[in-house]
Write an enzyme that holds these catalytic residues in place. Structure first.
Site, PDB file in Angstrom:
ATOM      1  N   PRO A   5       1.200  -1.117   0.295  1.00 33.74           N
ATOM      2  CA  PRO A   5       0.322   0.187  -0.515  1.00 33.74           C
ATOM      3  C   PRO A   5       0.790   1.641  -0.161  1.00 33.74           C
ATOM      4  CG  PRO A   5      -0.083  -1.263   2.187  1.00 33.74           C
ATOM      5  CD  PRO A   5       0.607  -1.706   1.357  1.00 33.74           C
ATOM      6  N   ASN A   6       0.261   2.085  -0.815  1.00 28.23           N
ATOM      7  CA  ASN A   6       0.943   3.731  -1.126  1.00 28.23           C
ATOM      8  C   ASN A   6       2.086   4.038  -1.671  1.00 28.23           C
ATOM      9  OD1 ASN A   6      -1.297   4.662   1.212  1.00 28.23           O
ATOM     10  ND2 ASN A   6       0.405   3.795   2.775  1.00 28.23           N
ATOM     11  N   ARG A  15       5.026  10.915  -2.399  1.00 27.57           N
ATOM     12  CA  ARG A  15       4.720  10.826  -0.917  1.00 27.57           C
ATOM     13  C   ARG A  15       6.049  10.955   0.174  1.00 27.57           C
ATOM     14  NH1 ARG A  15       4.467   4.568   1.222  1.00 27.57           N
ATOM     15  NH2 ARG A  15       4.055   4.543   3.364  1.00 27.57           N
ATOM     16  N   TYR A  44      11.023   9.165   1.424  1.00 27.76           N
ATOM     17  CA  TYR A  44      11.337   7.644  -0.311  1.00 27.76           C
ATOM     18  C   TYR A  44      11.403   7.612  -1.226  1.00 27.76           C
ATOM     19  CZ  TYR A  44       8.127   5.680   3.376  1.00 27.76           C
ATOM     20  OH  TYR A  44       7.348   4.507   4.364  1.00 27.76           O
ATOM     21  N   ASN A  86       7.932  -4.989  -1.122  1.00 30.10           N
ATOM     22  CA  ASN A  86       7.995  -4.550  -0.482  1.00 30.10           C
ATOM     23  C   ASN A  86       6.453  -4.232   0.340  1.00 30.10           C
ATOM     24  OD1 ASN A  86       7.592  -2.246   1.301  1.00 30.10           O
ATOM     25  ND2 ASN A  86       9.001  -0.835  -0.480  1.00 30.10           N
ATOM     26  N   ALA A 112       3.131  -1.197   4.721  1.00 32.16           N
ATOM     27  CA  ALA A 112       2.934  -1.156   6.040  1.00 32.16           C
ATOM     28  C   ALA A 112       2.207  -2.761   6.374  1.00 32.16           C
ATOM     29  CB  ALA A 112       1.598  -0.364   6.303  1.00 32.16           C
ATOM     30  N   GLU A 134      13.242  -9.240   1.236  1.00 29.57           N
ATOM     31  CA  GLU A 134      12.107  -8.578   1.561  1.00 29.57           C
ATOM     32  C   GLU A 134      12.877  -6.829   1.237  1.00 29.57           C
ATOM     33  OE1 GLU A 134      11.657  -8.555   5.869  1.00 29.57           O
ATOM     34  OE2 GLU A 134      10.918  -6.599   6.197  1.00 29.57           O
ATOM     35  N   HIS A 182      12.893  -2.367   1.542  1.00 27.51           N
ATOM     36  CA  HIS A 182      12.035  -0.827   2.061  1.00 27.51           C
ATOM     37  C   HIS A 182      13.025   0.127   2.077  1.00 27.51           C
ATOM     38  CE1 HIS A 182       9.639  -3.500   5.177  1.00 27.51           C
ATOM     39  NE2 HIS A 182      10.940  -4.043   5.433  1.00 27.51           N
ATOM     40  N   ARG A 217      13.175   4.194  12.460  1.00 28.33           N
ATOM     41  CA  ARG A 217      11.943   4.974  12.670  1.00 28.33           C
ATOM     42  C   ARG A 217      10.920   4.696  13.942  1.00 28.33           C
ATOM     43  NH1 ARG A 217       9.473   4.286   6.306  1.00 28.33           N
ATOM     44  NH2 ARG A 217       8.262   6.800   7.515  1.00 28.33           N
TER      45      ARG A 217
HETATM   46  C1  DQA Z   1       8.313   1.214   3.825  1.00 26.97           C
HETATM   47  C2  DQA Z   1       8.252   1.138   5.184  1.00 26.97           C
HETATM   48  C3  DQA Z   1       7.165   0.873   6.120  1.00 26.97           C
HETATM   49  O1  DQA Z   1       7.398   1.415   7.330  1.00 26.97           O
HETATM   50  C4  DQA Z   1       6.429   1.833   5.515  1.00 26.97           C
HETATM   51  O2  DQA Z   1       4.689   0.747   5.668  1.00 26.97           O
HETATM   52  C5  DQA Z   1       5.936   1.926   3.882  1.00 26.97           C
HETATM   53  C6  DQA Z   1       7.186   1.680   3.144  1.00 26.97           C
HETATM   54  C7  DQA Z   1       9.692   1.031   2.611  1.00 26.97           C
HETATM   55  O3  DQA Z   1       9.707   0.985   2.318  1.00 26.97           O
HETATM   56  O4  DQA Z   1      10.412   1.967   3.310  1.00 26.97           O
HETATM   57  O5  DQA Z   1       5.153   2.035   3.192  1.00 26.97           O
HETATM   58  O6  DQA Z   1       8.347  -0.796   2.991  1.00 26.97           O
END
Ligand code: DQA
Length: 144
Positions: free
Chosen positions: A10-11, A18, A23, A73, A76, A97, A99, A106
């Site tokens: 998501p997002n 964003r 990011y 990725n 959340a 995995e 990010h 964080r």
């Molecule tokens: C994320 C880190 C997560 O904590 C966050 O909720 C994201 C992006 C990252 O790519 O740094 O949506 O996965």
């Protein structure tokens, strides 16, 4: 053709706009184009994104039969989803995995990952270039 599936939660469709201070300004379309550019011959990149937990589970199911490796990725859902964990457990190919940020620097709720225990490798904190690093890593793992 070796398929590497790059799954995004998501997002991440709004990457570029964003919270760019966290990011970066690279979009998911830029990332997809870059991965396709650097993928060696014989490797195809299948990049998908969903804002839904069940959607992410289904993308993992889709990868099960056809992907030689999965870069995910989970955004959340990393920190909340037993469903994503359970789906990943059914994969018998390497799982990276990924990010963009380093969640450990964080908020504390980002320090726990449901995904890490089943990840073959983890890439975090390298921004958009992390996707390229993950691709390089997963190709080394599968001996391509
Ligand atoms: C994320 C880190 C997560 O904590 C966050 O909720 C994201 C992006 C990252 O790519 O740094 O949506 O996965």
């Amino acid at each position: 053709m070796t398929q590497i599936h790059v799954l995004n939660g998501p997002n991440l469709n709004l990457l570029g706009v964003r919270e760019p201070e966290i990011y970066g300004s690279t979009t998911l379309a830029d990332i997809e184009a870059r991965l396709k550019e650097v993928a060696p011959e014989g490797v195809s990149i299948v990049l998908k994104q969903t804002n839904y937990e069940g959607g992410l589970v289904e993308l993992i199911h889709d990868a099960r039969e056809i992907a030689a490796g999965v870069i995910i990725n989970p955004a959340a859902y990393t920190h909340t989803s037993v469903a994503v964990l359970d789906a990943l457990k059914m994969l018998d190919v390497p799982v990276i995995e990924l990010h963009l940020s380093n969640p450990h620097t964080r908020e504390t709720f980002r320090h726990h990952s449901f995904v890490s225990p089943v990840a073959t490798g983890i890439v975090a904190g390298f921004g958009a270039s992390g996707y390229e690093l993950a691709l390089k890593g997963i190709l080394a793992l599968i001996g391509h």
